[in-house]
Design a protein around this motif. Structure first.
Motif, PDB file in Angstrom:
ATOM      1  N   PHE A 316       0.851  -1.185   0.000  1.00 61.52           N
ATOM      2  CA  PHE A 316       0.000   0.000   0.000  1.00 61.52           C
ATOM      3  C   PHE A 316       0.890   1.239   0.000  1.00 61.52           C
ATOM      4  CE2 PHE A 316      -2.598  -3.200   2.308  1.00 61.52           C
ATOM      5  CZ  PHE A 316      -3.607  -3.331   1.353  1.00 61.52           C
ATOM      6  N   ARG A 317       0.735   2.027  -1.041  1.00 57.30           N
ATOM      7  CA  ARG A 317       1.493   3.267  -1.155  1.00 57.30           C
ATOM      8  C   ARG A 317       0.579   4.440  -0.807  1.00 57.30           C
ATOM      9  NH1 ARG A 317       6.417   2.602  -3.658  1.00 57.30           N
ATOM     10  NH2 ARG A 317       6.770   0.527  -4.557  1.00 57.30           N
ATOM     11  N   TYR A 318       1.159   5.436  -0.117  1.00 55.70           N
ATOM     12  CA  TYR A 318       0.338   6.556   0.327  1.00 55.70           C
ATOM     13  C   TYR A 318       1.054   7.874   0.057  1.00 55.70           C
ATOM     14  CZ  TYR A 318       3.270   6.671   4.607  1.00 55.70           C
ATOM     15  OH  TYR A 318       4.312   6.754   5.499  1.00 55.70           O
ATOM     16  N   THR A 319       0.278   8.962   0.054  1.00 56.18           N
ATOM     17  CA  THR A 319       0.850  10.275  -0.231  1.00 56.18           C
ATOM     18  C   THR A 319       0.061  11.362   0.489  1.00 56.18           C
ATOM     19  OG1 THR A 319       1.374  11.890  -1.949  1.00 56.18           O
ATOM     20  CG2 THR A 319      -0.536  10.503  -2.335  1.00 56.18           C
ATOM     21  N   SER A 320       0.751  12.414   0.834  1.00 56.78           N
ATOM     22  CA  SER A 320       0.083  13.599   1.370  1.00 56.78           C
ATOM     23  C   SER A 320      -0.226  14.592   0.265  1.00 56.78           C
ATOM     24  CB  SER A 320       0.970  14.263   2.428  1.00 56.78           C
ATOM     25  OG  SER A 320       2.198  14.664   1.841  1.00 56.78           O
ATOM     26  N   GLY A 321       0.159  14.233  -0.960  1.00 55.48           N
ATOM     27  CA  GLY A 321      -0.107  15.112  -2.091  1.00 55.48           C
ATOM     28  C   GLY A 321       0.865  16.249  -2.229  1.00 55.48           C
ATOM     29  N   THR A 322       2.049  16.137  -1.584  1.00 53.35           N
ATOM     30  CA  THR A 322       3.006  17.254  -1.607  1.00 53.35           C
ATOM     31  C   THR A 322       4.085  17.075  -2.654  1.00 53.35           C
ATOM     32  OG1 THR A 322       4.332  16.157   0.109  1.00 53.35           O
ATOM     33  CG2 THR A 322       2.649  17.720   0.836  1.00 53.35           C
ATOM     34  N   LYS A 328       0.989   6.486  -8.278  1.00 56.57           N
ATOM     35  CA  LYS A 328       0.817   5.085  -7.890  1.00 56.57           C
ATOM     36  C   LYS A 328       0.209   4.934  -6.506  1.00 56.57           C
ATOM     37  CE  LYS A 328       5.171   4.194  -8.429  1.00 56.57           C
ATOM     38  NZ  LYS A 328       6.465   3.475  -8.426  1.00 56.57           N
ATOM     39  N   ALA A 329      -0.048   6.037  -5.817  1.00 56.66           N
ATOM     40  CA  ALA A 329      -0.488   5.963  -4.427  1.00 56.66           C
ATOM     41  C   ALA A 329      -1.891   5.357  -4.319  1.00 56.66           C
ATOM     42  CB  ALA A 329      -0.461   7.335  -3.783  1.00 56.66           C
ATOM     43  N   ASP A 330      -2.064   4.477  -3.329  1.00 53.63           N
ATOM     44  CA  ASP A 330      -3.368   3.869  -3.069  1.00 53.63           C
ATOM     45  C   ASP A 330      -4.204   4.737  -2.138  1.00 53.63           C
ATOM     46  OD1 ASP A 330      -2.852   1.131  -4.353  1.00 53.63           O
ATOM     47  OD2 ASP A 330      -1.181   1.287  -2.950  1.00 53.63           O
ATOM     48  N   TYR A 331      -3.535   5.398  -1.198  1.00 50.75           N
ATOM     49  CA  TYR A 331      -4.210   6.257  -0.227  1.00 50.75           C
ATOM     50  C   TYR A 331      -3.594   7.651  -0.290  1.00 50.75           C
ATOM     51  CZ  TYR A 331      -6.081   2.005   1.973  1.00 50.75           C
ATOM     52  OH  TYR A 331      -6.725   0.808   2.208  1.00 50.75           O
ATOM     53  N   ARG A 332      -4.440   8.678  -0.094  1.00 49.21           N
ATOM     54  CA  ARG A 332      -3.905  10.032  -0.079  1.00 49.21           C
ATOM     55  C   ARG A 332      -4.746  10.924   0.842  1.00 49.21           C
ATOM     56  NH1 ARG A 332      -2.866  11.358  -5.599  1.00 49.21           N
ATOM     57  NH2 ARG A 332      -2.923   9.094  -5.941  1.00 49.21           N
ATOM     58  N   VAL A 333      -4.079  11.927   1.400  1.00 46.13           N
ATOM     59  CA  VAL A 333      -4.747  12.926   2.235  1.00 46.13           C
ATOM     60  C   VAL A 333      -5.361  13.987   1.326  1.00 46.13           C
ATOM     61  CG1 VAL A 333      -4.387  14.735   3.959  1.00 46.13           C
ATOM     62  CG2 VAL A 333      -3.206  12.554   4.190  1.00 46.13           C
ATOM     63  N   THR A 334      -6.627  14.340   1.584  1.00 47.05           N
ATOM     64  CA  THR A 334      -7.290  15.372   0.775  1.00 47.05           C
ATOM     65  C   THR A 334      -8.092  16.295   1.687  1.00 47.05           C
ATOM     66  OG1 THR A 334      -9.316  14.078   0.444  1.00 47.05           O
ATOM     67  CG2 THR A 334      -7.527  13.740  -1.149  1.00 47.05           C
ATOM     68  N   ASP A 335      -8.548  17.397   1.094  1.00 46.40           N
ATOM     69  CA  ASP A 335      -9.481  18.327   1.749  1.00 46.40           C
ATOM     70  C   ASP A 335      -8.972  18.787   3.118  1.00 46.40           C
ATOM     71  OD1 ASP A 335     -11.083  17.819  -0.464  1.00 46.40           O
ATOM     72  OD2 ASP A 335     -12.223  16.260   0.564  1.00 46.40           O
ATOM     73  N   VAL A 336      -7.717  19.189   3.185  1.00 50.51           N
ATOM     74  CA  VAL A 336      -7.110  19.601   4.458  1.00 50.51           C
ATOM     75  C   VAL A 336      -7.539  21.023   4.787  1.00 50.51           C
ATOM     76  CG1 VAL A 336      -4.951  19.953   5.697  1.00 50.51           C
ATOM     77  CG2 VAL A 336      -5.139  18.089   4.035  1.00 50.51           C
ATOM     78  N   LYS A 337      -7.989  21.215   6.034  1.00 49.43           N
ATOM     79  CA  LYS A 337      -8.374  22.546   6.501  1.00 49.43           C
ATOM     80  C   LYS A 337      -7.781  22.753   7.890  1.00 49.43           C
ATOM     81  CE  LYS A 337     -12.707  22.541   3.883  1.00 49.43           C
ATOM     82  NZ  LYS A 337     -14.192  22.576   3.972  1.00 49.43           N
ATOM     83  N   TYR A 338      -6.962  23.813   8.026  1.00 47.38           N
ATOM     84  CA  TYR A 338      -6.311  24.112   9.298  1.00 47.38           C
ATOM     85  C   TYR A 338      -7.110  25.140  10.074  1.00 47.38           C
ATOM     86  CZ  TYR A 338      -2.178  21.820   7.340  1.00 47.38           C
ATOM     87  OH  TYR A 338      -1.314  20.909   6.787  1.00 47.38           O
ATOM     88  N   GLY A 339      -7.263  24.875  11.366  1.00 48.73           N
ATOM     89  CA  GLY A 339      -7.846  25.846  12.276  1.00 48.73           C
ATOM     90  C   GLY A 339      -6.830  26.202  13.341  1.00 48.73           C
TER      91      GLY A 339
END
Length: 541
Positions: A316-322, A328-339
């Protein structure tokens, strides 16, 4: 016995006291270099504490020159007072990583003291007390050779002790065939990922992890013998490496079935020399996994994304999108909102869908990347979304790793002082950019262990500082010139685009973190945000 004799004896006692203090310091530095004489010798070549050795050598020469003249008694008295002063001063110095008197450290220190006593006693018996004085000061001046001798003498003993402990750890692991072992390694991010994974898995399983920085073979052995119990279901093992083969050695001991590789970057190039060596060493974890094991790989890094793994069924390959290496990533972080106090995000799954939002107290995209690795591992072990959502919401910030605090005086402190690297420093500055109420201040000594690229990366870091902060406080001499040169270059580039944007940006050089703290206290105002980026260990001050 004459008064003169007692003065010489008192002088000898104080000289031996000072020599013992010097031995204690060299033991501390040897401990910080993992008791490896090759690493310790490399450190000696760039040692900033050599002044003390020069002073000890001059004191020895004074003994040799004056003690055989009619000024000998006065010289001995002066040397005795100076030895007492230097010894007390050495004991009072505060270090970021003080000496820990482990059983091994005690053995080395005792052998060192025996060597000191033997050399001084033999000199006294053969040539007299004046030569014993000279021998004591000479040993203080040559304390590096002295500590190396103690380490070498004890090598057979240490090997025998280590073998007994390792065999006992193997016995414990054999008695727990249902235990799931998860290995975590990476140039950076492994400790944070370990803590986040522990919190996630603890919602469903009985979990134990290697504490602190127990990421060497012997650290793992100690964890097994002292912390692993028959009721534990999951064992999370952080795996560090200073040279090729280190991770393979840990894997040969614990036999992980799940492996997480968080990063392959240009960290520790001083030891590994090339990024390819770093890659090979980190992937010793993936290569050790069984055919039915699970490899969880961070594709944000080129040297992970481009490395094939063929010995494992589930990858399983993953990415933060940076980065660009995300196709090739199977999982990725999306829709990030900082408070101000929390971050929300979603996770895109292999089928193209997205999870419901997760909420965390953590800031920074690399922290979300580390959480994502823990999420994948939890899902692999059968955890539900609800279990992981609750756990992720309860993850606490790891001390000194992008830890955000708000002071009563209205100042925000971002503590990223554990260590620094090009990737992590850039992300810390991204987090700093989100704070816009007041001035942005960075306190840093720069980055270390980057080998031939040390100056280059610190110069680039200086340019980034010019763009990201209003005030840069550069600590120490190790990277000062490179950072200040980069800051000046970055400020000049900003001025070409917008003079008003650059004119108020300043860089200040200070000698120590104590000086930096005083400077901050004098100039910080409510609304300011202060980022502490890296805090050099004592071997690099």
């Amino acid at each position: 016995m004459t008064t003169e004799f007692y003065i010489y004896v008192a002088g000898l006692a104080l000289v031996c006291f000072y020599a013992a203090v010097r031995l204690r310091f060299e033991l501390q530095m040897m401990q910080q270099n993992s008791y490896r004489t090759s690493r310790y010798l490399r450190w000696l070549r760039t040692d900033h504490y050599s002044t003390a050795r020069v002073v000890a050598l001059l004191m020895a020469l004074v003994v040799a020159v004056f003690s055989f003249t009619r000024w000998g008694l006065y010289a001995t008295g002066a040397i005795a007072v100076l030895a007492l002063y230097q010894g007390i001063r050495g004991l009072r110095i505060k270090y970021k990583k003080p000496l820990v008197f482990t059983a091994r450290a005690i053995r080395i220190f005792v052998v060192g003291l025996i060597l000191l006593a033997a050399v001084v006693a033999i000199s006294w018996i053969l040539w007299g007390i004046v030569w014993a004085l000279f021998a004591g000061m000479a040993l203080a001046a040559l304390s590096p050779l002295w500590i190396i001798a103690a380490v070498v003498i004890l090598m057979p003993v240490e090997r025998a002790i280590n073998r007994r402990y390792i065999d006992d750890a193997r016995r414990i692991l054999r008695s727990m065939p249902r235990l799931t072992v998860i290995g975590i390694t990476g140039s950076y991010g492994k400790t944070s990922t370990k803590h986040y994974l522990y919190r996630i898995l603890s919602e469903k399983f009985s979990v134990v992890m290697t504490p602190g920085s127990f990421n060497t073979t012997l650290g793992v052995v100690r964890t097994i013998r002292e912390h692993l119990k028959p009721f534990h279901e999951v064992f999370i093992v952080e795996m560090g490496a200073k040279q090729p083969g280190d991770i393979a050695e840990i894997c040969d001991l614990v036999h992980p079935s799940i492996g997480i590789i968080t990063a392959v970057g240009e960290q520790h190039l001083e030891s590994f020399k090339t990024i390819e060596n770093v890659q090979r060493t980190k992937f010793e974890l993936a290569d050790a996994l069984p055919h039915d094991g699970v490899a969880i790989l961070n594709d944000d890094f080129e040297y992970i994304a481009d490395r094939r793994v063929t010995n494992v069924e589930r990858i399983f390959r993953y990415t933060s999108g940076t980065s660009g290496a995300t196709n090739k990533a199977d999982y990725r972080v999306t829709d990030v909102k900082y408070g101000r106090d929390e971050t929300t995000f979603r996770i895109e799954t292999p089928d193209g869908g997205k999870t419901e939002p997760f909420t965390t107290k953590l800031a920074g995209i690399h922290n979300l990347s580390n959480i994502l690795a823990g999420y994948i591992a939890g899902k692999t072990l059968g955890m539900t979304e609800a279990e992981m959502r609750y756990a992720i919401g309860g993850i606490e910030q790891v001390e000194h790793r992008l830890n955000i605090k708000h002071t009563s005086g209205g100042i925000t402190v971002i503590d990223d002082a554990f260590n620094s690297n090009p990737h992590g420093a850039a992300m810390a500055l991204d987090v700093l950019a989100g704070f816009t109420d007041g001035r942005r201040i960075v306190v840093t000594p720069g980055m270390i262990e980057l080998g031939a690229k040390q100056e280059h990366y610190n110069r680039e870091f200086g340019k980034q500082l010019a763009e990201a902060c209003d005030i840069a406080v550069v600590v120490g001499e190790y990277n000062r010139n490179a950072i200040l040169a980069g800051f000046a270059e970055g400020k000049a580039e900003l001025a070409r685009g917008n003079i008003s944007l650059a004119e108020n940006k300043t860089a200040v050089a200070v000698a120590t973190f104590a000086d930096a703290s005083r400077h901050i206290r004098e100039m910080a105002k409510p609304g300011d945000t202060i980022l502490y980026e890296n805090d050099l260990p004592d071997t690099f001050k």
